[in-house]
Design an enzyme around this catalytic site. Structure first.
Site, mmCIF file in Angstrom:
data_model
loop_
_atom_site.group_PDB
_atom_site.id
_atom_site.type_symbol
_atom_site.label_atom_id
_atom_site.label_comp_id
_atom_site.label_asym_id
_atom_site.label_seq_id
_atom_site.Cartn_x
_atom_site.Cartn_y
_atom_site.Cartn_z
ATOM 1 N N SER A 324 1.088 -1.084 0.244
ATOM 2 C CA SER A 324 -0.020 -1.330 -0.488
ATOM 3 C C SER A 324 -0.553 0.170 -1.126
ATOM 4 O O SER A 324 -1.186 -0.047 -2.317
ATOM 5 C CB SER A 324 -1.247 -1.560 0.734
ATOM 6 O OG SER A 324 -2.583 -1.713 0.213
ATOM 7 N N TRP A 327 1.649 0.565 -4.059
ATOM 8 C CA TRP A 327 1.578 -0.321 -5.235
ATOM 9 C C TRP A 327 0.459 0.142 -6.059
ATOM 10 O O TRP A 327 0.408 -0.349 -7.180
ATOM 11 C CB TRP A 327 1.028 -1.827 -4.538
ATOM 12 C CG TRP A 327 0.995 -2.702 -5.548
ATOM 13 C CD1 TRP A 327 1.848 -3.797 -5.855
ATOM 14 C CD2 TRP A 327 -0.400 -3.425 -6.163
ATOM 15 N NE1 TRP A 327 1.439 -4.671 -6.917
ATOM 16 C CE2 TRP A 327 0.123 -4.497 -6.895
ATOM 17 C CE3 TRP A 327 -1.604 -2.758 -6.013
ATOM 18 C CZ2 TRP A 327 -1.118 -5.024 -7.764
ATOM 19 C CZ3 TRP A 327 -2.541 -3.418 -6.517
ATOM 20 C CH2 TRP A 327 -2.296 -4.494 -7.575
ATOM 21 N N HIS A 328 -0.630 0.826 -5.567
ATOM 22 C CA HIS A 328 -1.817 0.991 -6.388
ATOM 23 C C HIS A 328 -1.455 2.217 -7.466
ATOM 24 O O HIS A 328 -2.281 2.239 -8.400
ATOM 25 C CB HIS A 328 -2.939 1.416 -5.620
ATOM 26 C CG HIS A 328 -3.722 0.313 -4.783
ATOM 27 N ND1 HIS A 328 -3.257 -0.184 -3.643
ATOM 28 C CD2 HIS A 328 -4.641 -0.274 -5.422
ATOM 29 C CE1 HIS A 328 -4.026 -1.192 -3.333
ATOM 30 N NE2 HIS A 328 -5.018 -1.700 -4.427
ATOM 31 N N GLY A 329 -0.555 2.972 -7.117
ATOM 32 C CA GLY A 329 -0.395 4.037 -7.930
ATOM 33 C C GLY A 329 0.958 5.060 -7.466
ATOM 34 O O GLY A 329 1.174 4.933 -6.205
#
Length: 350
Positions: A324, A327-329
Site C-alpha cells: 500500500s 503503491w502511493h509512490g
C-alpha cells in the site's frame, strides 16, 4: 486533462451530448464513444502512453479468452502470470525503475564499491497504478471463476479506460463495472442531477479546500527550518485537509461524471477522519484500494500462512501495508508510511 481544467469543462459537455443524442439507443455506439473519448482524455496529457493502456487491454482480453477455453491448471496459471507480469512489469518499470536502481547503487557505495549506473529519464504515465490494478482484477477473477470472461472487446476496452476514473480512481472491480457496459443505458434526469451535485461538491473540495490548503502547507514546509513547532503542526493540519480534499474531491467528480453517463461507481471515501482507530480509517479511506489489497493480497497471504496463526496475520498485514505504501509512490517515505500504518493496524488486533 484535469477535472478542474477548462479543457475538461469543454470536453465533458461534448461527450455528454454525443453520448445521449447521437449514440442514443445504440449500446455498441455508446461503448465505442466511451473508448474514443477516454483515449482522447488520456492522450491529451501524452498520446505516446496510449500504447501502454491499449497493449494492456489487448493482453488481458486475450488472457481472459484463453482462461475461458483452458481447463488444464498449469496452462491457466501460465495465462494468469502472463497478465500479472505484463501489467506489473509496466508499472514496475515506469514507476519504480529509478528508485530501485538508485538504492542498488547506494547499497554498493555503502560498502565502498562504486557502480556506474545511469538513471533513465522516465516519465510516469498518469493513472497507471489505477488501471493496472483494475485490469488485474478482471484476469484474477476470471482465473478464480468468479467472473465470466467477456467476448465483447469494445466493452472490455471501455471498462479498462473509462475516463471518469481512469487517472485517479476509484479502482473499480470488473465484477461491478464491466457488466454495466453490457446493459442498455437510458438517460435518467434524477441520476444526472445527482451526478452534477457530486461533480460540484468534488470541485469544491479540490479547488476551494485542497488547493488553498496546499498554498499554506507548501509555504510552511518549504521553509520548515525557519518555522516553529506549532507552525509545523499547523502545516501538517493544512496538509491533512489538502490530501483529503484533493483525493476525495477527484473521487466525487469521477462518481458524478459516471452517473451522467448512466454508470454507478463504488464509494471511495466515507468521512475517514472520523474513524475510531486506524483499522476503521483504512475501511473508510480510499476504500477501493483497501478492498483490492484485502481481496487480492491480504486474504490469499492470510490463507497461505494460516498455520503460523498470529504470526501469519502479522506477516500478511506487513506485506499488505508495505505494498500500500509503495503503491502511493516510489520512495522510502512511502514505504515507512505503509509500515507505520501496519504497526498501528496490528495494535488494533491485539
Amino acid at each position: 486533462m484535469l477535472f478542474n481544467s477548462l479543457d475538461f469543462a469543454i470536453f465533458l459537455p461534448i461527450v455528454f451530448l454525443l453520448y445521449w443524442f447521437v449514440a442514443q439507443n445504440n449500446l455498441k455506439f455508446q461503448n465505442a464513444l466511451i473508448v474514443l473519448a477516454s483515449y482522447v482524455f488520456y492522450g491529451w496529457w501524452d498520446w505516446r502512453f496510449l500504447s501502454l493502456i491499449i497493449f494492456s487491454t489487448v493482453v488481458d482480453y486475450f488472457v481472459g479468452q484463453g482462461l475461458m477455453i483452458e481447463d488444464k491448471q498449469s496452462k491457466r496459471k501460465a495465462l494468469l502470470w502472463t497478465s500479472v507480469m505484463v501489467n506489473l512489469g509496466f508499472l514496475g518499470f515506469f514507476k519504480y525503475y529509478n528508485f530501485f536502481l538508485e538504492n542498488f547503487v547506494d547499497a554498493f557505495s555503502f560498502f565502498g564499491m562504486q557502480i556506474n549506473a545511469n538513471s533513465l529519464n522516465i516519465i510516469l504515465p498518469v493513472g497507471i497504478s489505477f488501471y493496472t490494478f483494475q485490469t488485474l482484477s478482471y484476469t484474477i477473477d476470471v482465473y478464480k471463476k468468479k467472473l465470466e470472461p467477456t467476448n465483447n472487446f469494445i466493452a472490455f476496452s471501455a471498462f479498462v479506460c473509462f475516463f471518469p476514473q481512469l487517472v485517479a480512481g476509484p479502482i473499480e472491480r470488473a465484477t461491478n463495472l464491466l457488466p454495466q457496459f453490457y446493459k442498455k443505458r437510458t438517460f435518467e434526469y434524477n441520476k444526472a442531477v445527482d451526478g452534477m451535485r457530486q461533480i460540484l461538491w468534488g470541485l469544491f473540495k479540490k479547488v476551494v479546500i485542497a488547493d488553498n490548503c496546499a498554498e499554506f502547507a507548501n509555504q510552511i514546509f518549504n521553509n520548515s527550518a525557519e518555522m516553529s513547532g506549532s507552525t509545523l503542526m499547523l502545516g501538517a493540519i493544512f496538509f491533512t485537509f489538502q490530501i483529503y480534499g484533493d483525493f476525495s474531491g477527484y473521487s466525487h467528480i469521477a462518481i458524478g461524471t459516471s452517473r451522467l453517463f448512466g454508470f454507478n461507481l463504488k464509494q471511495n471515501f466515507a468521512t475517514p477522519y472520523f474513524s475510531r482507530d486506524i483499522a476503521e480509517f483504512w475501511r473508510r479511506w480510499h476504500i477501493s484500494l483497501g478492498k483490492w489489497l484485502t481481496d487480492y493480497v491480504f486474504t490469499p497471504l492470510a490463507i497461505k500462512y494460516r498455520h503460523y496463526e498470529k504470526k501469519g496475520i502479522i506477516i500478511s498485514v506487513l506485506i499488505t501495508f508495505f505494498l500500500s505504501g509503495i503503491w502511493h509512490g516510489a520512495g522510502w517515505n512511502f514505504i515507512v508510511f505503509g509500515l507505520i500504518h501496519a504497526i498501528f493496524y496490528l495494535t488494533t488486533l491485539s
